[in-house]
Enzyme design. Structure first.
Site, PDB file in Angstrom:
ATOM      1  N   CYS A  97       4.806  85.060  67.411  1.00  0.00           N
ATOM      2  CA  CYS A  97       5.682  86.228  67.618  1.00  0.00           C
ATOM      3  C   CYS A  97       4.928  87.488  68.006  1.00  0.00           C
ATOM      4  CB  CYS A  97       6.515  86.493  66.365  1.00  0.00           C
ATOM      5  SG  CYS A  97       5.537  87.065  64.961  1.00  0.00           S
ATOM      6  N   LYS A 122      -7.156  51.278  32.415  1.00  0.00           N
ATOM      7  CA  LYS A 122      -6.218  51.411  31.296  1.00  0.00           C
ATOM      8  C   LYS A 122      -6.874  50.921  30.008  1.00  0.00           C
ATOM      9  CE  LYS A 122      -2.255  50.392  34.298  1.00  0.00           C
ATOM     10  NZ  LYS A 122      -1.228  49.388  34.645  1.00  0.00           N
ATOM     11  N   GLU A 154      -7.861  47.512  37.305  1.00  0.00           N
ATOM     12  CA  GLU A 154      -7.051  46.922  38.368  1.00  0.00           C
ATOM     13  C   GLU A 154      -7.262  47.730  39.641  1.00  0.00           C
ATOM     14  OE1 GLU A 154      -2.872  46.393  36.877  1.00  0.00           O
ATOM     15  OE2 GLU A 154      -3.769  47.173  35.042  1.00  0.00           O
ATOM     16  N   LYS A 199     -10.568  57.411  41.857  1.00  0.00           N
ATOM     17  CA  LYS A 199     -10.415  57.335  43.314  1.00  0.00           C
ATOM     18  C   LYS A 199     -11.765  57.109  43.991  1.00  0.00           C
ATOM     19  CE  LYS A 199      -6.788  58.142  44.919  1.00  0.00           C
ATOM     20  NZ  LYS A 199      -5.985  59.339  45.142  1.00  0.00           N
ATOM     21  N   CYS A 246       1.382  85.935  58.727  1.00  0.00           N
ATOM     22  CA  CYS A 246       2.357  86.657  59.541  1.00  0.00           C
ATOM     23  C   CYS A 246       3.451  87.107  58.580  1.00  0.00           C
ATOM     24  CB  CYS A 246       2.934  85.757  60.628  1.00  0.00           C
ATOM     25  SG  CYS A 246       4.291  86.532  61.547  1.00  0.00           S
ATOM     26  N   LYS A 289      -6.298  49.904  42.712  1.00  0.00           N
ATOM     27  CA  LYS A 289      -5.192  50.840  42.951  1.00  0.00           C
ATOM     28  C   LYS A 289      -4.642  50.580  44.356  1.00  0.00           C
ATOM     29  CE  LYS A 289      -3.877  55.691  42.619  1.00  0.00           C
ATOM     30  NZ  LYS A 289      -3.199  55.748  43.920  1.00  0.00           N
ATOM     31  N   GLU A 307       3.749  47.849  42.620  1.00  0.00           N
ATOM     32  CA  GLU A 307       3.543  48.534  43.894  1.00  0.00           C
ATOM     33  C   GLU A 307       3.965  47.632  45.053  1.00  0.00           C
ATOM     34  OE1 GLU A 307       1.722  52.334  45.224  1.00  0.00           O
ATOM     35  OE2 GLU A 307       2.201  51.503  43.248  1.00  0.00           O
ATOM     36  N   ARG A 336       9.975  55.394  42.783  1.00  0.00           N
ATOM     37  CA  ARG A 336       9.435  56.308  41.773  1.00  0.00           C
ATOM     38  C   ARG A 336      10.182  57.632  41.763  1.00  0.00           C
ATOM     39  NH1 ARG A 336       4.605  57.257  39.283  1.00  0.00           N
ATOM     40  NH2 ARG A 336       3.377  55.855  40.585  1.00  0.00           N
ATOM     41  N   LEU A 375      -0.502  58.971  37.503  1.00  0.00           N
ATOM     42  CA  LEU A 375      -1.757  58.899  36.761  1.00  0.00           C
ATOM     43  C   LEU A 375      -2.635  60.102  37.068  1.00  0.00           C
ATOM     44  CD1 LEU A 375      -2.741  55.133  37.204  1.00  0.00           C
ATOM     45  CD2 LEU A 375      -1.678  56.202  35.220  1.00  0.00           C
TER      46      LEU A 375
END
Length: 669
Positions: free
Chosen positions: A412, A291, A116, A315, A427, A118, A176, A139, A85
């Site tokens: 190094c 959705k 819904e 989110k 580097c 997540k 899920e 997935r 998504l």
């Protein structure tokens, strides 16, 4: 042997009662019989099935947990791509998404949305044939995933048989898998007692559990599963809300906190409410999935190359917590990028213990003026990568000194270089141990050559012992050399040698990704490997040739071109070719069955995974014919994204439309 009728009836009665009890316990969270009674009935059923194996059926409660899986998981192609998504990180981005979808379908009115939670877990695709669970797949990259069916069968909230009369031939369910927080804490407590490394968070624990080779271990960890997508030919289902209700009636656990919202304004309220309440839940969430409810409108909106246009993940803001900087160290990555890292007092952020956070680059260090001893605010960017947001100067102790970025590589001692126009210091010594270590670990990673047993600790040992100075050295290692390494032994050495031998069968695209060319991720590698069938073709391509490929921009093109101009890289390719690695695409298989004989097809729009020429080739090999325009003689229209006038013509003529997945099924029929 004839089975007495009363035994058959008792067996079926026990199965039905145990399935009902399991559903009540794991899905409804409303058990109606004590555990002791369940165990007694289960043992009775087990005893009957041992005496009469003919009575064992795939949906029997005794068949959830199988034996160990004999080898690695098999990659399988999803019947319907499992898209990720698009993300929004605030309400402004949510509203921009709303405006975008309205413009795309030329609408001005808002619509109904399903919200819904997540769930922070691992996505699974389930396939049911005639009502029985036959496949559970991860997935993966959205196009292909790993078949983990034996492990999926152990999840009690996934029905082995759908609760549906006259089930369709095929039902696809997506959802899920996750670990409840109390289960996660218990697992980590047990691992700590055994002195095993702890899982960082419930999401990692769920993903790691699903890839266990022993289903008995998976069963003990008691994963849960929320279903959220149903693919089923049913004209009575016209929206997402009805799909969720149907999933519940089929026997799935569906998140109870879903909500139907008549506008984006109500979506915003739902999001804000759960942002406050999410810590009251028994599992982790990292946002809200929004959705469009109407399935017809979803179909009109379709998909971009990566995401559905009709859904978005909103989110939560990253959690921010204070901690104290104990040290600032320098990390050298596989591309030579030098990244300053803050080492801090351990602190919990978004469900994970964090002890290190990135400071990105020297400019960010100077901007923050971060020092050892400072109290800082850290957060998880996208709730994944910890970063320092700011310092609290009023809490700075006396006598601190500004941090100075080194001028030489800490690994190094070569002089560090900051290319003009870049923020990252590098580097450039190709023999740097850190670059070699990162390159070998990347080569062995799951999305590259997937060499089991070749983790960072083993790689460090191989480099320290002088056994590996380049990736190609892996393929000349002897079992006796590996067995002498600390904590290896004969069996581990043999397993590693076997895994490296198996890696020679990995595809050209995986090998290309494994080379670690800057900016070339696994998706770009697939695109390049499809466009250039051999490494020679790719090495000889000009920047213009490369940049002209859809999905490959100027930056990637220049990086690939430059990589093949370096002699050491060309030598590496030659050595890996000599070792037997795949640097050419496999010959395309031919279809002997003329399943499409006499049928005429037209292809329109951009298909999810196939190029138009590839789809045409598959159709023609199966006996079909592909034309450029729709007419009465057309049998099928294959629909991709952004279908145009051909679709209108097909609708007018009543011509059958196929998705890419339906086309592939037709070819296989």
């Amino acid at each position: 042997m004839t089975i007495p009728l009363e035994i058959q009836q008792r067996c079926q009665q026990l199965k039905t009662e145990l399935q009902r009890a399991s559903y009540a316990y794991y899905v409804l969270d409303d058990p109606f019989i004590p555990d002791s009674v369940y165990d007694q009935l289960y043992r009775e059923l087990e005893d009957i099935e041992k005496r009469y194996p003919q009575l064992i059926t795939p949906d029997s409660p005794t068949q959830r947990v199988g034996d160990k899986i004999s080898s690695q998981f098999v990659s399988v192609r999803h019947n319907i791509p499992l898209y990720s998504l698009e993300n929004a990180f605030n309400l402004e981005e949510l509203n921009k998404w709303g405006n975008r979808w309205q413009r795309y379908v030329n609408e001005t009115q808002d619509t109904e949305y399903v919200c819904e939670l997540k769930i922070d877990g691992s996505a699974l695709a389930l396939t049911y044939e005639n009502g029985f669970l036959v496949r559970g797949v991860t997935r993966g990259d959205g196009v292909t995933g790993e078949d983990i069916t034996p492990n999926v069968r152990t999840i009690r909230s996934i029905p082995l048989r759908l609760n549906i009369d006259n089930p369709p031939a095929i039902v696809e369910v997506r959802g899920e898998a996750f670990l409840p927080l109390d289960t996660f804490d218990k697992i980590n407590q047990e691992r700590e007692e055994k002195r095993e490394s702890l899982f960082a968070n419930p999401r990692n624990a769920a993903a790691g559990t699903l890839r266990q080779l022993d289903p008995k271990i998976v069963d003990k960890r008691r994963l849960q599963f929320f279903a959220y997508t149903l693919h089923l030919d049913d004209n009575n289902i016209t929206n997402q809300w009805q799909s969720l209700d149907r999933l519940e009636s089929m026997g799935f656990l569906v998140n109870p906190h879903r909500q139907l919202c008549p506008s984006l304004q109500q979506v915003a309220q739902y999001y804000q409410d759960w942002q406050e309440k999410r810590h009251q839940l028994a599992y982790m969430t990292d946002g809200v999935v929004v959705k469009i409810n109407d399935l017809q409108r979803q179909n009109r909106l379709g998909f971009t190359q990566k995401f559905p246009r009709w859904a978005i993940a909103l989110k939560y803001p990253a959690e921010e917590v204070p901690t104290v900087v104990k040290d600032i160290i320098i990390n050298v990555g596989r591309t030579g990028a030098v990244t300053p890292m803050a080492v801090m007092e351990p602190v919990q952020v978004a469900g994970t213990t964090v002890q290190r956070a990135t400071l990105h680059n020297s400019d960010r260090v100077a901007e923050l003026d971060i020092r050892v001893g400072d109290t800082v605010i850290i957060r998880k960017a996208g709730e994944i990568i910890p970063e320092v947001v700011r310092i609290l100067p009023e809490l700075r102790p006396n006598h601190t000194s500004p941090f100075q970025m080194p001028t030489n590589c800490p690994e190094c001692q070569s002089p560090l270089v900051r290319p003009v126009g870049e923020a990252v210091t590098r580097c450039v010594n190709s023999s740097c141990p850190a670059i070699l270590r990162g390159s070998v670990v990347h080569w062995a990673s799951r999305d590259a050559l997937d060499i089991r047993g070749l983790g960072e600790k083993v790689v460090i040992l191989l480099i320290e012992q002088g056994l590996v100075t380049a990736i190609s050295d892996l393929y000349s290692l002897e079992k006796t050399e590996i067995a002498k390494l600390d904590r290896m032994g004969e069996k581990s050495a043999l397993n590693l040698i076997t895994a490296m031998a198996q890696s020679k069968n990995q595809s050209w695209s995986r090998v290309l990704y494994g080379l670690g060319i800057r900016y070339v991720g696994s998706v770009n590698a697939k695109i390049l490997a499809e466009s250039f069938r051999t490494v020679e073709e790719l090495a000889n391509a000009s920047v213009t040739d490369l940049a002209s490929i859809y999905g490959i921009g100027e930056e990637i093109a220049q990086s690939v071109y430059d990589w093949f101009r370096i002699e050491a890289n060309r030598d590496l390719v030659a050595k890996l070719q000599a070792a037997g690695l795949q640097f050419a695409a496999a010959a395309k298989t031919t279809t002997t069955k003329a399943t499409l004989a006499g049928k005429t097809f037209v292809i329109t729009g951009t298909l999810p995974t196939l190029k138009r020429e590839e789809a045409k080739e598959l159709i023609e090999k199966a006996g079909g014919k592909v034309t450029g325009s729709v007419s009465k003689k057309t049998d099928y229209l294959v629909l991709g994204e952004a279908a145009g006038s051909k679709l209108e013509k097909a609708l007018e003529l009543g011509i059958t439309q196929l998705t890419e997945a339906q086309l592939l099924e037709l070819i296989k029929a």
